[in-house]
Structures are given as C-alpha cells and as structure tokens.
Motif scaffolding. Sequence first.
Motif, PDB file in Angstrom:
ATOM      1  N   PRO A  92       0.829  -1.206   0.000  1.00 35.29           N
ATOM      2  CA  PRO A  92       0.000   0.000   0.000  1.00 35.29           C
ATOM      3  C   PRO A  92       0.871   1.267   0.000  1.00 35.29           C
ATOM      4  CG  PRO A  92       0.109  -0.892   2.206  1.00 35.29           C
ATOM      5  CD  PRO A  92       0.863  -1.851   1.323  1.00 35.29           C
ATOM      6  N   ILE A  93       0.461   2.287  -0.699  1.00 39.16           N
ATOM      7  CA  ILE A  93       1.259   3.499  -0.832  1.00 39.16           C
ATOM      8  C   ILE A  93       1.288   4.310   0.469  1.00 39.16           C
ATOM      9  CG2 ILE A  93       0.865   3.657  -3.311  1.00 39.16           C
ATOM     10  CD1 ILE A  93      -1.295   5.704  -2.749  1.00 39.16           C
ATOM     11  N   TYR A  94       0.388   3.996   1.412  1.00 34.38           N
ATOM     12  CA  TYR A  94       0.384   4.736   2.665  1.00 34.38           C
ATOM     13  C   TYR A  94       1.466   4.250   3.633  1.00 34.38           C
ATOM     14  CZ  TYR A  94      -2.290   0.640   4.140  1.00 34.38           C
ATOM     15  OH  TYR A  94      -2.710  -0.639   4.372  1.00 34.38           O
ATOM     16  N   GLN A  95       2.086   3.116   3.348  1.00 29.97           N
ATOM     17  CA  GLN A  95       3.150   2.610   4.217  1.00 29.97           C
ATOM     18  C   GLN A  95       4.467   3.224   3.750  1.00 29.97           C
ATOM     19  OE1 GLN A  95       4.929   1.733   6.868  1.00 29.97           O
ATOM     20  NE2 GLN A  95       3.345   0.180   7.166  1.00 29.97           N
ATOM     21  N   ARG A  96       4.910   4.244   4.462  1.00 28.59           N
ATOM     22  CA  ARG A  96       6.085   5.005   4.053  1.00 28.59           C
ATOM     23  C   ARG A  96       7.203   4.930   5.080  1.00 28.59           C
ATOM     24  NH1 ARG A  96       4.403  10.359   0.644  1.00 28.59           N
ATOM     25  NH2 ARG A  96       2.913   9.338  -0.756  1.00 28.59           N
ATOM     26  N   ASN A  97       7.427   3.776   5.623  1.00 28.68           N
ATOM     27  CA  ASN A  97       8.556   3.568   6.543  1.00 28.68           C
ATOM     28  C   ASN A  97       8.457   4.481   7.768  1.00 28.68           C
ATOM     29  OD1 ASN A  97      10.894   2.112   7.129  1.00 28.68           O
ATOM     30  ND2 ASN A  97      12.242   3.684   6.305  1.00 28.68           N
ATOM     31  N   GLN A  98       7.219   4.658   8.247  1.00 28.08           N
ATOM     32  CA  GLN A  98       7.016   5.608   9.340  1.00 28.08           C
ATOM     33  C   GLN A  98       7.783   5.227  10.593  1.00 28.08           C
ATOM     34  OE1 GLN A  98       4.619   4.375   7.403  1.00 28.08           O
ATOM     35  NE2 GLN A  98       2.912   5.791   7.080  1.00 28.08           N
ATOM     36  N   THR A  99       7.813   3.948  10.934  1.00 27.91           N
ATOM     37  CA  THR A  99       8.469   3.532  12.179  1.00 27.91           C
ATOM     38  C   THR A  99       9.959   3.839  12.145  1.00 27.91           C
ATOM     39  OG1 THR A  99       6.852   1.759  12.490  1.00 27.91           O
ATOM     40  CG2 THR A  99       8.925   1.597  13.704  1.00 27.91           C
ATOM     41  N   ALA A 100      10.618   3.429  11.070  1.00 25.02           N
ATOM     42  CA  ALA A 100      12.057   3.675  10.968  1.00 25.02           C
ATOM     43  C   ALA A 100      12.356   5.164  10.910  1.00 25.02           C
ATOM     44  CB  ALA A 100      12.631   2.966   9.741  1.00 25.02           C
ATOM     45  N   ARG A 101      11.507   5.928  10.236  1.00 22.76           N
ATOM     46  CA  ARG A 101      11.724   7.369  10.166  1.00 22.76           C
ATOM     47  C   ARG A 101      11.559   8.017  11.532  1.00 22.76           C
ATOM     48  NH1 ARG A 101       7.798   9.183   5.456  1.00 22.76           N
ATOM     49  NH2 ARG A 101       8.538  11.261   6.077  1.00 22.76           N
ATOM     50  N   ALA A 102      10.560   7.563  12.301  1.00 21.66           N
ATOM     51  CA  ALA A 102      10.358   8.116  13.641  1.00 21.66           C
ATOM     52  C   ALA A 102      11.535   7.777  14.550  1.00 21.66           C
ATOM     53  CB  ALA A 102       9.055   7.584  14.225  1.00 21.66           C
ATOM     54  N   VAL A 103      12.028   6.543  14.458  1.00 22.97           N
ATOM     55  CA  VAL A 103      13.179   6.147  15.268  1.00 22.97           C
ATOM     56  C   VAL A 103      14.404   6.972  14.895  1.00 22.97           C
ATOM     57  CG1 VAL A 103      14.783   4.269  15.745  1.00 22.97           C
ATOM     58  CG2 VAL A 103      12.323   3.814  15.689  1.00 22.97           C
ATOM     59  N   ALA A 104      14.607   7.192  13.591  1.00 28.42           N
ATOM     60  CA  ALA A 104      15.754   7.981  13.146  1.00 28.42           C
ATOM     61  C   ALA A 104      15.640   9.425  13.624  1.00 28.42           C
ATOM     62  CB  ALA A 104      15.866   7.928  11.624  1.00 28.42           C
ATOM     63  N   ALA A 105      14.436   9.992  13.561  1.00 24.85           N
ATOM     64  CA  ALA A 105      14.243  11.366  14.034  1.00 24.85           C
ATOM     65  C   ALA A 105      14.502  11.468  15.540  1.00 24.85           C
ATOM     66  CB  ALA A 105      12.825  11.839  13.702  1.00 24.85           C
ATOM     67  N   ALA A 106      14.052  10.470  16.298  1.00 30.08           N
ATOM     68  CA  ALA A 106      14.307  10.468  17.741  1.00 30.08           C
ATOM     69  C   ALA A 106      15.797  10.340  18.027  1.00 30.08           C
ATOM     70  CB  ALA A 106      13.538   9.322  18.391  1.00 30.08           C
ATOM     71  N   ARG A 107      16.480   9.547  17.206  1.00 34.54           N
ATOM     72  CA  ARG A 107      17.914   9.394  17.399  1.00 34.54           C
ATOM     73  C   ARG A 107      18.647  10.716  17.129  1.00 34.54           C
ATOM     74  NH1 ARG A 107      18.535   5.406  14.295  1.00 34.54           N
ATOM     75  NH2 ARG A 107      18.313   3.803  15.891  1.00 34.54           N
ATOM     76  N   VAL A 108      18.201  11.451  16.119  1.00 33.36           N
ATOM     77  CA  VAL A 108      18.806  12.760  15.836  1.00 33.36           C
ATOM     78  C   VAL A 108      18.607  13.701  17.020  1.00 33.36           C
ATOM     79  CG1 VAL A 108      18.650  14.816  14.394  1.00 33.36           C
ATOM     80  CG2 VAL A 108      18.605  12.572  13.336  1.00 33.36           C
ATOM     81  N   ALA A 109      17.386  13.750  17.556  1.00 37.01           N
ATOM     82  CA  ALA A 109      17.114  14.627  18.698  1.00 37.01           C
ATOM     83  C   ALA A 109      17.957  14.229  19.908  1.00 37.01           C
ATOM     84  CB  ALA A 109      15.625  14.586  19.041  1.00 37.01           C
ATOM     85  N   THR A 110      18.113  12.922  20.112  1.00 35.15           N
ATOM     86  CA  THR A 110      18.915  12.455  21.248  1.00 35.15           C
ATOM     87  C   THR A 110      20.375  12.848  21.092  1.00 35.15           C
ATOM     88  OG1 THR A 110      17.435  10.571  21.564  1.00 35.15           O
ATOM     89  CG2 THR A 110      19.626  10.420  22.549  1.00 35.15           C
ATOM     90  N   ARG A 111      20.921  12.648  19.896  1.00 37.35           N
ATOM     91  CA  ARG A 111      22.332  12.982  19.664  1.00 37.35           C
ATOM     92  C   ARG A 111      22.559  14.495  19.785  1.00 37.35           C
ATOM     93  NH1 ARG A 111      22.392   8.529  20.664  1.00 37.35           N
ATOM     94  NH2 ARG A 111      23.088   6.745  19.424  1.00 37.35           N
ATOM     95  N   GLN A 112      21.606  15.285  19.333  1.00 37.88           N
ATOM     96  CA  GLN A 112      21.741  16.727  19.471  1.00 37.88           C
ATOM     97  C   GLN A 112      21.713  17.149  20.938  1.00 37.88           C
ATOM     98  OE1 GLN A 112      18.501  18.073  16.996  1.00 37.88           O
ATOM     99  NE2 GLN A 112      19.830  18.361  15.214  1.00 37.88           N
TER     100      GLN A 112
END
Length: 207
Positions: A92-112
């Motif tokens: 389905p086109i609505y599945q856009r890797n949301q989980t991995a993207r959210a984890v990556a964004a959280a990792r960026v915030a943590t490292r900052q």
Amino acid sequence: MLAALRGEAGLPPTAQVELAGNLEEDDAPPLGALLALLPRRSDLAGAELAVRAARADARLQGRLGVPLPSLSFQGGRENEYFAQGGLEVPLPIYQRNQTARAVAAARVATRQAERVAALARAEAELRAAYASYEGARGSFAALRAADDAVGLTERLATRAYELGQRDLASVLVARRTAAEARQRRLEALVALGRAQVAVDQAAGRPP
C-alpha cells in the motif's frame, strides 16, 4: 615521565620528546580564545560526528519511505510480434517507513541533546580550570614579588651577625624563614604548572 608523556600525547614509543619551556613565563591564552577551541576536543568532536551520522540515517530512512515505481517491458512472438510495458507502484502506498523514520528522528534529537550537554559540561570544566589557573598565577606572582624582600632579609641578618649585632640563633631563624618562603614559591610554581596543564586538557589543546 617521557614514556607517560608519549602515551598521553598518543605518540609512538620511539618518538623524540623534549621537555622545554619555562613555567614562570608560560601564560595561557584568554578564556575566550580557549572557549573557541572546545569543538576540537575529542569528546565534542565525537558528539558532532554522532549527530551527523544520525542525520544521515534520518535522510536515508526518509528516502526509503518514498514508494519507488518500476517500469517493465516485455516483447515476443506468438502468432505475431507483440510488445507490452507497464508501470508498477508498491502497495500500500500509505506505508512510508514511518516507524524507521520516527526512530531515526528520535535518534537525531537524542544525539543533538547529548552534544549540547557535552558542550555545557566542557565549558563548565574549562571555566573552572581557568579560574583555578588564575588563582594559581596570582598566588605565584605574589610570592615571586616577595623574592627581593626574602633575600634582603636573609642578607641583613647574616651581615648583622658578622658585625656582632645579632646572635647565631637569629641568623638561623632568618635563613629558615627564607628557605620556607622559597619552598612555598616553588610549590606555587608547581601548582601553576599543574593548573596550566588542566586548562590545556579542558580546552583540548595539543600537548
């Protein structure tokens, strides 16, 4: 001591190392200049690299969240020649890797956040080391300013003894007092050198 110095500086065991300089003439740069050197500290440089790696991973996960269409083409001959092509889009086109993207964004915030905290700790450490250095430098300057008075007192006591105006005990007391003053001056010089080393370490200056 030279072997330990090579290890602290990350030099090969066979590297030529020479101890040189004069502690009394050594003077640390202004605090502002040292604060500007903080990003070069190994821990802060590592924190910056961690932030960059987290951002690169976030960009990668964002690209993986975009459905990639694929083109297909097929040709052949049965009763006659034919060719066909098509466009395929993952569903389905609505599945856009949301989980991995959210984890990556959280990792960026943590490292900052970790980088900001590390910089705050490093700045506090440097300011404390520099304050100790200024105190040690002031203490040594005060004792060094008394050198002439200490030497004069010792010479006058010796001369008074030679002229018969003072007894031997008084001369010995004067010399002992002068020796203690010189010892305190030497201890203050050692403390100044240690404070300078602490400032260099806190600022991440090369040895």
